[in-house]
Design an enzyme around this catalytic site. Sequence first.
Site, PDB file in Angstrom:
ATOM      1  N   SER A  64     -64.525 -41.417  16.274  1.00 16.31           N
ATOM      2  CA  SER A  64     -63.681 -41.695  15.116  1.00 16.31           C
ATOM      3  C   SER A  64     -64.054 -43.051  14.533  1.00 16.31           C
ATOM      4  CB  SER A  64     -62.200 -41.692  15.523  1.00 16.31           C
ATOM      5  OG  SER A  64     -61.373 -41.980  14.414  1.00 16.31           O
ATOM      6  N   LYS A  90     -59.605 -36.309  20.721  1.00 10.66           N
ATOM      7  CA  LYS A  90     -60.001 -36.416  19.315  1.00 10.66           C
ATOM      8  C   LYS A  90     -59.248 -35.397  18.461  1.00 10.66           C
ATOM      9  CE  LYS A  90     -62.390 -37.174  15.549  1.00 10.66           C
ATOM     10  NZ  LYS A  90     -62.052 -38.290  14.644  1.00 10.66           N
ATOM     11  N   GLU A 112     -53.536 -37.753  12.287  1.00  9.86           N
ATOM     12  CA  GLU A 112     -54.077 -38.283  11.032  1.00  9.86           C
ATOM     13  C   GLU A 112     -53.826 -37.329   9.871  1.00  9.86           C
ATOM     14  OE1 GLU A 112     -58.031 -40.728   9.990  1.00  9.86           O
ATOM     15  OE2 GLU A 112     -58.425 -38.702  10.704  1.00  9.86           O
ATOM     16  N   HIS A 137     -55.845 -36.752  17.914  1.00 12.00           N
ATOM     17  CA  HIS A 137     -56.009 -37.850  16.957  1.00 12.00           C
ATOM     18  C   HIS A 137     -56.083 -37.304  15.533  1.00 12.00           C
ATOM     19  CE1 HIS A 137     -58.086 -41.373  15.067  1.00 12.00           C
ATOM     20  NE2 HIS A 137     -58.781 -40.419  14.470  1.00 12.00           N
ATOM     21  N   ASN A 138     -56.907 -36.266  15.336  1.00 11.22           N
ATOM     22  CA  ASN A 138     -57.047 -35.674  14.006  1.00 11.22           C
ATOM     23  C   ASN A 138     -55.738 -35.054  13.536  1.00 11.22           C
ATOM     24  OD1 ASN A 138     -59.697 -36.410  13.789  1.00 11.22           O
ATOM     25  ND2 ASN A 138     -60.537 -34.374  14.133  1.00 11.22           N
TER      26      ASN A 138
END
Length: 224
Positions: A92, A146, A153, A149-150
Amino acid sequence: DLTVNRAKAEGNLPLVGSTSVEDFVSKLSKPRKVIILVQAGKPVDATIAALSEYMEEGDLIIDGGNEWFPNSVRRAEELKPKGINFIGMGISGGEEGARNGPSLMPGGPKESYDMIAPILVKCAAQVSDGTCVGYCGPVGSGNYIKMVHNGIEYADMQLIGEVYSVLKDVVGMTNDEMAAQFAKWNEGDLDSYLIEITSKILAKKDDVTGKGHVVDYVLDKTGS
């Protein structure tokens, strides 16, 4: 040759070119450590197949393509008979990460992480409380982190989009007024990269037509 010549011209960077996968693998010191960054899915499988034909037991492949975590688990199992280690690594950082170091989320055997850790520590972003990389756990765990995380976001981006819609269509604010509002929010508890760039995007004038703001020329659709 073009890339190697550019690297030399831009500071005599130590970049070595190869003419084939076999040539590339033969130039690496053992145990070999190869990081691949290609489109997720079949291109990853094809790249791993090409590399593994010439790699040996004890070598390591790291996929940094933000792959779906079950695929990383599958690939690790497929490489086991050859004794080739595998790490799936979430990355990222966007353009800032490309220039100043990204956040790295590697998942795989701990001994494999230890092989690559000195390189990852140097590549990752350096912040006041340490380096933005650490061992995440078994294979697939880095990709899973990840993915989470995405998800966070994208939820933030959806919320920003809905706030933009309310401010524009309900409150009736102009682009400049919304830019000022997002900038103000970025000075408080909402301080974040997404809020910051939203303010900058809304304030950006269109330098092609010289009329209005860039955001008003963006089509409301996605695709390639």
